[in-house]
Design a protein around this motif. Structure first.
Motif, PDB file in Angstrom:
ATOM      1  N   THR A   1      -5.630  -2.417  -5.999  1.00 59.34           N
ATOM      2  CA  THR A   1      -4.896  -3.638  -5.680  1.00 59.34           C
ATOM      3  C   THR A   1      -5.514  -4.783  -6.476  1.00 59.34           C
ATOM      4  O   THR A   1      -6.734  -4.979  -6.443  1.00 59.34           O
TER       5      THR A   1
ATOM      6  N   TYR B   1       0.397   3.498  -2.976  1.00 56.03           N
ATOM      7  CA  TYR B   1      -0.743   4.393  -3.133  1.00 56.03           C
ATOM      8  C   TYR B   1      -0.316   5.859  -3.023  1.00 56.03           C
ATOM      9  O   TYR B   1       0.669   6.192  -2.364  1.00 56.03           O
TER      10      TYR B   1
ATOM     11  N   THR C   1       0.816  -1.220   0.000  1.00 60.46           N
ATOM     12  CA  THR C   1       0.000   0.000   0.000  1.00 60.46           C
ATOM     13  C   THR C   1       0.848   1.268   0.000  1.00 60.46           C
ATOM     14  O   THR C   1       0.312   2.358  -0.208  1.00 60.46           O
TER      15      THR C   1
END
Length: 294
Positions: free
Chosen positions: A250, A239, A236
């Protein structure tokens, strides 16, 4: 089941072995300070080979003229230890088949050198593509470092005026714990891969890059990550801050059985499907779009 991380371990072993095989010797007449500065930016490795078999057919065709249906050329940007062809073949072929003028560059001695210097190389390459094609803007699709490094070009080198889409595939936008300051790998990688250390989760370069607006300009930002990423950890960290021009995705939320990890994600069918949709859509990938999974 989580895919094994053997490809990553093999790459790390190769890099660490190069530390033993390569010594940082200064050229005749160079001061120690000059040699140290060069090593900090470029590392100690000699120029490395890239893609001896050449380009994927249709890629880097400098006579290509963008069509009215596909007016924006696409540049693919490899990751650390990568090159302009390998791991990007399926994506490049899909782009050519879709009618885009497709280009791809080698940079930073296989992406091992200073990220800022690589961003300058990307800036020059974008200018070359725009001149050759007559296009006002290009779109960029980058894997790993290739998804993060263009953001330096956009934010600090004037790139927002010349880029339509930036699509990051497992991008190292907020770095990885693997090469953070607390990692035992970091001192081993620093002499041969300055860019690896610059992609650490607490690296000064990333702190500067991510300060303030993470998605500047009239650029569409799409980030595609995989839950099984063993390089950008956690996944993550790829991001970017949310906004109207940003989409964070994802793969396993869209295609639950997809097993692609960091090295294979550019080859994955849903990745290619998402990239094509982002390019064909004003803005990033639309919310609710379902890519092909197989």
């Amino acid at each position: 089941m989580r895919p094994p991380g053997r490809p990553l371990l093999a790459l790390l072993a190769l890099l660490c072995g190069l530390v033993v095989l390569t010594a940082p010797t200064a050229p005749a007449g160079a001061s120690g300070a000059t040699a140290a500065a060069r090593a900090a930016e470029r590392g100690i490795l000699p120029p490395l080979p890239t893609a001896p078999e050449g380009d994927v057919p249709g890629v880097n065709d400098w006579t290509c003229t963008p069509s009215p249906a596909r007016p924006v050329p696409v540049i693919t940007v490899h990751g650390t230890i990568g090159d302009r062809r390998h791991l990007l073949e399926r994506l490049q072929l899909a782009l050519v088949d879709a009618g885009y003028c497709v280009f791809s560059l080698d940079y930073g001695n296989r992406g091992l050198e200073d990220v800022v210097a690589s961003a300058r190389q990307l800036k020059a390459y974008v200018a070359r593509v725009r001149t050759a094609t007559g296009a006002a803007k290009v779109s960029l699709i980058g894997h790993s470092q290739g998804g993060m490094m263009p953001r330096w070009y956009l934010k600090f080198l004037g790139g927002t005026a010349f880029v339509d889409d930036l699509i990051g595939i497992a991008p190292s936008n907020h770095g990885t714990l693997l090469t953070g300051s607390a990692s035992p790998l970091t001192p081993l990688l620093a002499p041969i891969c300055p860019a690896c250390v610059q992609q650490g989760s607490d690296a000064a370069l990333l702190k500067r890059l991510n300060a303030g607006d993470e998605t500047p300009g009239d650029v569409s930002y799409t980030q595609i990550t995989t839950r099984y990423d063993e390089v950008v950890v956690p996944h993550t960290s790829g991001y970017l801050a949310g906004g109207a021009n940003t989409r964070n995705l994802t793969l396993q939320r869209l295609c639950p059985t997809e097993l692609a990890e960091h090295l294979l994600i550019p080859l994955a069918t849903p990745t290619i499907s998402l990239a094509l949709k982002a390019l064909a859509t004003p803005g990033p990938v639309p919310a609710g779009f379902r890519p092909r999974c197989f």
